[in-house]
Write an enzyme that holds these catalytic residues in place. Sequence first.
Site, PDB file in Angstrom:
ATOM      1  N   GLU A 196      51.108  51.347  32.555  1.00 58.10           N
ATOM      2  CA  GLU A 196      50.824  51.717  33.949  1.00 58.10           C
ATOM      3  C   GLU A 196      52.000  51.534  34.898  1.00 58.10           C
ATOM      4  O   GLU A 196      51.810  51.444  36.118  1.00 58.10           O
ATOM      5  CB  GLU A 196      49.612  50.942  34.473  1.00 58.10           C
ATOM      6  CG  GLU A 196      48.365  51.148  33.643  1.00 58.10           C
ATOM      7  CD  GLU A 196      47.133  50.544  34.271  1.00 58.10           C
ATOM      8  OE1 GLU A 196      46.891  50.792  35.468  1.00 58.10           O
ATOM      9  OE2 GLU A 196      46.411  49.820  33.565  1.00 58.10           O
ATOM     10  N   ASP A 199      43.373  51.127  42.116  1.00 60.37           N
ATOM     11  CA  ASP A 199      42.271  50.818  41.218  1.00 60.37           C
ATOM     12  C   ASP A 199      41.760  52.126  40.621  1.00 60.37           C
ATOM     13  O   ASP A 199      41.807  53.176  41.266  1.00 60.37           O
ATOM     14  CB  ASP A 199      41.158  50.117  42.001  1.00 60.37           C
ATOM     15  CG  ASP A 199      40.052  49.612  41.100  1.00 60.37           C
ATOM     16  OD1 ASP A 199      39.204  50.434  40.701  1.00 60.37           O
ATOM     17  OD2 ASP A 199      40.017  48.405  40.818  1.00 60.37           O
ATOM     18  N   HIS A 249      37.459  38.308  44.858  1.00 62.90           N
ATOM     19  CA  HIS A 249      36.131  38.126  44.277  1.00 62.90           C
ATOM     20  C   HIS A 249      35.980  36.715  43.716  1.00 62.90           C
ATOM     21  O   HIS A 249      36.923  36.143  43.178  1.00 62.90           O
ATOM     22  CB  HIS A 249      35.906  39.106  43.113  1.00 62.90           C
ATOM     23  CG  HIS A 249      35.537  40.482  43.541  1.00 62.90           C
ATOM     24  ND1 HIS A 249      35.797  41.596  42.766  1.00 62.90           N
ATOM     25  CD2 HIS A 249      34.916  40.937  44.662  1.00 62.90           C
ATOM     26  CE1 HIS A 249      35.348  42.670  43.401  1.00 62.90           C
ATOM     27  NE2 HIS A 249      34.819  42.291  44.543  1.00 62.90           N
ATOM     28  N   TYR A 250      34.787  36.173  43.863  1.00 67.05           N
ATOM     29  CA  TYR A 250      34.421  34.974  43.115  1.00 67.05           C
ATOM     30  C   TYR A 250      32.932  35.077  42.766  1.00 67.05           C
ATOM     31  O   TYR A 250      32.108  35.262  43.670  1.00 67.05           O
ATOM     32  CB  TYR A 250      34.664  33.691  43.915  1.00 67.05           C
ATOM     33  CG  TYR A 250      34.524  32.488  43.010  1.00 67.05           C
ATOM     34  CD1 TYR A 250      35.560  32.133  42.148  1.00 67.05           C
ATOM     35  CD2 TYR A 250      33.343  31.761  42.962  1.00 67.05           C
ATOM     36  CE1 TYR A 250      35.423  31.066  41.273  1.00 67.05           C
ATOM     37  CE2 TYR A 250      33.199  30.689  42.082  1.00 67.05           C
ATOM     38  CZ  TYR A 250      34.239  30.345  41.247  1.00 67.05           C
ATOM     39  OH  TYR A 250      34.115  29.297  40.375  1.00 67.05           O
ATOM     40  N   GLN A 251      32.641  34.974  41.462  1.00 69.99           N
ATOM     41  CA  GLN A 251      33.519  34.957  40.316  1.00 69.99           C
ATOM     42  C   GLN A 251      34.295  36.291  40.176  1.00 69.99           C
ATOM     43  O   GLN A 251      33.732  37.340  40.463  1.00 69.99           O
ATOM     44  CB  GLN A 251      32.689  34.781  39.043  1.00 69.99           C
ATOM     45  CG  GLN A 251      32.115  33.410  38.824  1.00 69.99           C
ATOM     46  CD  GLN A 251      33.136  32.507  38.153  1.00 69.99           C
ATOM     47  OE1 GLN A 251      33.915  32.905  37.316  1.00 69.99           O
ATOM     48  NE2 GLN A 251      33.147  31.262  38.564  1.00 69.99           N
ATOM     49  N   PRO A 252      35.549  36.197  39.687  1.00 65.09           N
ATOM     50  CA  PRO A 252      36.294  37.434  39.456  1.00 65.09           C
ATOM     51  C   PRO A 252      35.880  38.072  38.132  1.00 65.09           C
ATOM     52  O   PRO A 252      35.278  37.414  37.271  1.00 65.09           O
ATOM     53  CB  PRO A 252      37.749  36.939  39.383  1.00 65.09           C
ATOM     54  CG  PRO A 252      37.625  35.565  38.809  1.00 65.09           C
ATOM     55  CD  PRO A 252      36.340  34.998  39.391  1.00 65.09           C
ATOM     56  N   SER A 253      36.218  39.340  37.960  1.00 66.61           N
ATOM     57  CA  SER A 253      35.899  40.017  36.704  1.00 66.61           C
ATOM     58  C   SER A 253      36.902  39.665  35.619  1.00 66.61           C
ATOM     59  O   SER A 253      36.632  39.844  34.433  1.00 66.61           O
ATOM     60  CB  SER A 253      35.856  41.538  36.908  1.00 66.61           C
ATOM     61  OG  SER A 253      37.074  41.998  37.458  1.00 66.61           O
ATOM     62  N   HIS A 300      42.831  36.159  36.291  1.00 66.43           N
ATOM     63  CA  HIS A 300      44.239  36.184  36.706  1.00 66.43           C
ATOM     64  C   HIS A 300      44.177  36.608  38.164  1.00 66.43           C
ATOM     65  O   HIS A 300      43.609  37.656  38.481  1.00 66.43           O
ATOM     66  CB  HIS A 300      45.043  37.186  35.875  1.00 66.43           C
ATOM     67  CG  HIS A 300      46.494  37.240  36.251  1.00 66.43           C
ATOM     68  ND1 HIS A 300      47.502  36.788  35.420  1.00 66.43           N
ATOM     69  CD2 HIS A 300      47.119  37.700  37.379  1.00 66.43           C
ATOM     70  CE1 HIS A 300      48.672  36.958  36.015  1.00 66.43           C
ATOM     71  NE2 HIS A 300      48.458  37.513  37.206  1.00 66.43           N
ATOM     72  N   HIS A 344      44.019  38.124  41.581  1.00 62.58           N
ATOM     73  CA  HIS A 344      44.263  39.473  42.093  1.00 62.58           C
ATOM     74  C   HIS A 344      43.486  39.642  43.394  1.00 62.58           C
ATOM     75  O   HIS A 344      42.482  38.963  43.632  1.00 62.58           O
ATOM     76  CB  HIS A 344      43.849  40.539  41.075  1.00 62.58           C
ATOM     77  CG  HIS A 344      42.422  40.441  40.624  1.00 62.58           C
ATOM     78  ND1 HIS A 344      41.971  39.477  39.743  1.00 62.58           N
ATOM     79  CD2 HIS A 344      41.331  41.183  40.956  1.00 62.58           C
ATOM     80  CE1 HIS A 344      40.666  39.633  39.541  1.00 62.58           C
ATOM     81  NE2 HIS A 344      40.257  40.658  40.270  1.00 62.58           N
TER      82      HIS A 344
END
Length: 318
Positions: A166, A186, A249-253, A256, A258
């Site tokens: 990418e 995204d 976000h929490y929880q993140p997907s 790491h 971002h």
Amino acid sequence: MAESENDRTTKRRKTDADNEHGDVGEVSSDSPVSDFEITRILRECSREKNIFIHGKVKDQDAVVILEKTPIRQDTLSKLLKSSQLKLEMKNDIYSTYQLQAPAHLNEIKMTVVCPATEKHVKKYLHQEVFLVEESGEDYRNITLPYISSQSFSVQWVHNILEKKAEADRIVFEDPDPDTGFVLLPDFKWDQKQLQDLYLIAIVHRRDVKSLRDLTSEHLPLLTNIRSKGEDTIQRQYDVPPSKLRVYLHYQPSYYHLHIHFTSLEYNAPGCGVEKAHLLSDVIQNLQADSSYYHNRSLAFPLRADDGLLLRFKEAGKL
């Protein structure tokens, strides 16, 4: 990147070396779904105009996501002039039609996850959702051990940071190892309409998993991302900071750190109060208390099949 949310993590795992379907924008002569056998519908949403399908491709489990693309302003004139109309109803000044648009104006976005693991299948399966309230102690005693015990690969993130995948999609990079990051669109955004603008900033540091790891030490990193991210988006897309929603976000997907940059006009998945934390609020909270996210309670949604939900139930927290 973005998950979440949608499964961005899998879409990004392909490296440049194993990209078998040519360059972006090229018509593919080798369809990944020509042999797709449908097993079941995992989820569908008429409002969002998408459907998630579980099946097999050459004996490998696969998930196929079909999504109607937005109607674009720059094609409206062609759409109205070149489409065929089938009258459904007419009553006084009101009439409704089935509009059959030319193929190039009636595209469907398809995402293929193959081979798909059981985790991928469960992710897209419609399930009950529960709101969990996690204290700092809960994080250390329940969530962190669970995260550590799971094989949540972020190799695809490292591929992006190392330019193995990418690289052509990166719109900005600050290479500083402590405060630097890459910014790229995204996959939820087709990059054709600014109303759906969605970019992700991925930090170069690999020692910060999520919001819970942040302290005042990370303020230079966070302020740098906010400043340079907003400047880049304004310069490249002519969208000012006042029209952006910038959050974690929490929880993140994926684990790491971002940060999400979306248009205020876009109701992005995961932008609700139960999951999103505005970057400006995070910065102010850390300025006031370095241990803010180490100690305070954070609420987040978990699906019924999530292993972490079971851990909270076993601990008597639900």
